[in-house]
Write a protein that holds these residues in place. Structure first.
Motif: not given
Length: 606
Positions: A48, A52, A158, A162, A326, A328-329, A374, A378
């Protein structure tokens, strides 16, 4: 002399040996199961990270390698010096947007490619100074409702950013959440259904694996499959019918390239660097605390700032953009089972290996596949339990949560977090600025009891007021007004303030007490203070009020607080020319020591 030298050297070696890096404790207790879990998480997060990092570099108007190098070097060093087991510090959307604005604003005054390295260096410097200065502890005053509201709003931002990638069309540049929704709605007629099908398949595939086979790395498997699918589909359907992919990446690894920190560039970029540093501090704190609430890990906020500072400083010397926590990560790392911060180090190493080895395959990852990942991550980041807890706990928590949540959606992210923190502090000051004042009187048994009417005073001319709570600047006026209402009673000649439980007196409080003392003296009345702690005594002496009140009217705290009040009462009786009173003070030894409970003894009888 030789023995002294050896002893000093041994002590120094022990300090170095046992505390070389925060990660040392992790390595000392590292197990095979930790290695397996961390490798899996590092491998998944790296898949990922690559697209990104490239995308966020392009958001900032930079070549993609600036994001990749920041992910490799910055992520590696932040994990070495940080304390969180799951916080992944790499390029983020929020910092990329702030950086883009700064570079655009000063593009005619600085070289953008060097300016970004200067900004990254300054951000790291600010974080390092804040961590070493222990400013990270200030984050404990940030309400959890602020963090939860900010996280919830950021998750929606976020994911919504997307949606157009999921539907397969491009959006014009938008400046607000409202514009983003409007442009996405207007673009619906241009939906690419092949694109949408791949995205929906990915979402269902990853959710199904997470629910039924959580041991499998669903995100990684989907990205590998979609890369092969993107390659095959675009071979058979070139041109307009092609499935949009991320594109090629540079196989070159990070190389040492220190920034040219000239004073002119630093002067122009200083304000933006400070804004990014503050935003990064808030982001890292919010994310690490949110994940720690689920993982149960105890965090060291100062160490997090040191780790973030080390990561940014290192990234600036290897051609990287600023990094931050981050969402998401970090969430993905926790969800796939990362055990320690070694998972982030593995992520950095794997990103470097992928760039070097698997570049040709990585370039065929469809944009829609990344969007699906993502969105899934999320959605999983929402903690409905914590949100409901914030909303239902108190009205102030609900106000803070919703205010921060909507500010995150409709304001710049850095402004939103400042707004939430400011509102939280304002409500906190409102609560803390209400000291608890109770009027007491001695009982026949020698104890103190609260009274609710002036008629119940043992001595009509003497008021004993127990002060409890914070007496900082926010409480000074309320404290003064409440005391003054008592002092304005015609019968009152002496006011005794019991201040054993009064805390955090400051200059504003001293000014209020000075005005109160002037009022009492002008009306022929007296002020006596009992039970003061050494800290309160120090403030009184430094402000000059100790001498103005006079030492004979100030009584320090003793093991039995009633003794201090008894002495103050004796002084008050002398001031109103009454020599005796039927007052007994009891001293309970069991409350002053760890000894067995004994029958209270009468120490004073006046």
């Amino acid at each position: 002399m030789s023995e002294l030298f050896k002893s000093s050297l041994s002590h120094f070696w022990k300090q170095i040996h046992f505390h070389p890096l925060p990660i040392w404790q992790t390595l000392c207790s590292y197990q095979l199961e930790d290695l397996r879990k961390d490798l899996k998480a590092g491998f998944t997060v790296s898949a990922l990270t690559i697209p990104q990092a490239m995308a966020y570099a392009m958001v900032a108007g930079l070549p993609p390698q600036y994001g990749l190098y920041a992910a490799i070097v910055g992520g590696f060093f932040s994990a070495l010096f940080g304390s969180s087991n799951h916080l992944v510090c790499e390029p983020t959307n929020a910092t990329a947007i702030v950086l883009a604005g700064a570079l655009l604003q000063f593009h005619d005054r600085v070289d953008p490619l060097n300016a970004v390295l200067v900004v990254t260096f300054l951000v790291g410097f600010f974080h390092l100074i804040a961590g070493l200065g222990k400013f990270g502890n200030i984050t404990q005053y940030i309400s959890r409702s602020v963090i939860i509201g900010y996280t919830a709003g950021a998750v929606i931002l976020i994911a919504s950013n997307q949606v157009h990638n999921l539907l397969g069309f491009k959006l014009p540049e938008t400046k607000s959440f409202y514009e983003l929704l409007a442009e996405t709605f207007h673009g619906l007629p241009h939906t690419n259904f092949i694109n949408l099908a791949v995205g929906i398949f990915g979402i269902l595939f990853m959710r199904a694996l997470r629910q039924y086979k959580p041991i499998f790395p669903g995100v990684l498997l989907f990205l590998l499959f979609s890369a092969l699918l993107g390659c095959a589909y675009n071979v058979w359907n070139p041109g307009e019918r092609a499935l949009p992919v991320m594109g090629g990446i540079l196989p070159r690894l990070p190389h040492f390239s220190p920034p040219d920190i000239d004073l002119e560039t630093a002067r122009w970029m200083m304000s933006s660097a400070l804004a990014i540093a503050l935003l990064g501090m808030m982001e890292a704190t919010a994310i690490s605390r949110t994940i720690a609430a689920s993982s149960g890990q105890q965090l060291n906020p100062n160490q997090e700032l040191i780790g973030l500072g080390a990561g940014n400083l290192a990234a600036s010397f290897f051609g990287g953009m600023p990094i931050s926590g981050s969402l998401t990560r970090s969430t993905l790392s926790y969800q796939v089972g990362a055990r320690t911060r070694m998972s982030t180090i593995y992520t950095s190493v794997m990103v470097a290996l992928v760039i070097l080895v698997a570049g040709p395959l990585s370039r065929y990852i469809p944009v829609v596949s990344l969007a699906a990942v993502v969105i899934v991550v999320a959605a999983q980041s929402f903690s409905w339990r914590l949100i409901l807890l914030s909303v239902r706990a108190t009205w102030s928590d609900a106000v803070v949560f919703f205010s921060t949540f909507f500010a995150t959606l409709f304001m710049p992210l850095d402004i939103a977090i400042y707004f939430g923190v400011g509102l939280s502090l304002a409500l906190f000051l409102h609560k803390a600025s209400a000291p608890h004042l109770m009027e007491y009187s001695f009982t026949d048994e020698g104890g103190l009891r609260e009274i609710d009417s002036p008629k119940k005073r043992a001595h009509a001319q003497i008021s004993i007021v127990h002060v409890e709570g914070e007496l900082f600047f926010g409480a000074a006026d309320l404290f003064q007004n409440q005391i003054r209402r008592i002092c304005e009673e015609e019968k009152i000649k002496v006011v005794i303030l019991r201040m054993k439980n009064a805390r955090h007196l400051d200059a504003t409080t001293m000014m209020a007490m000075d005005q109160l003392l002037d009022f009492l003296q002008e009306n022929g009345r007296h002020l006596i203070i009992s039970g003061i702690s050494p800290d309160v005594s120090k403030v009184l002496k430094r402000s000059g009020l100790f001498d103005k009140i006079s030492a004979e009217n100030i009584f320090p705290a003793e093991a039995n607080l009633n003794v201090s009040t008894r002495n103050a009462l004796k002084r008050a009786l002398n001031l109103i020319h009454q020599a005796t009173a039927d007052i007994r003070i009891f001293y309970d030894k069991s409350k002053a020591s760890s000894a067995e409970h004994e029958k209270p003894e009468i120490l004073y009888d006046i």
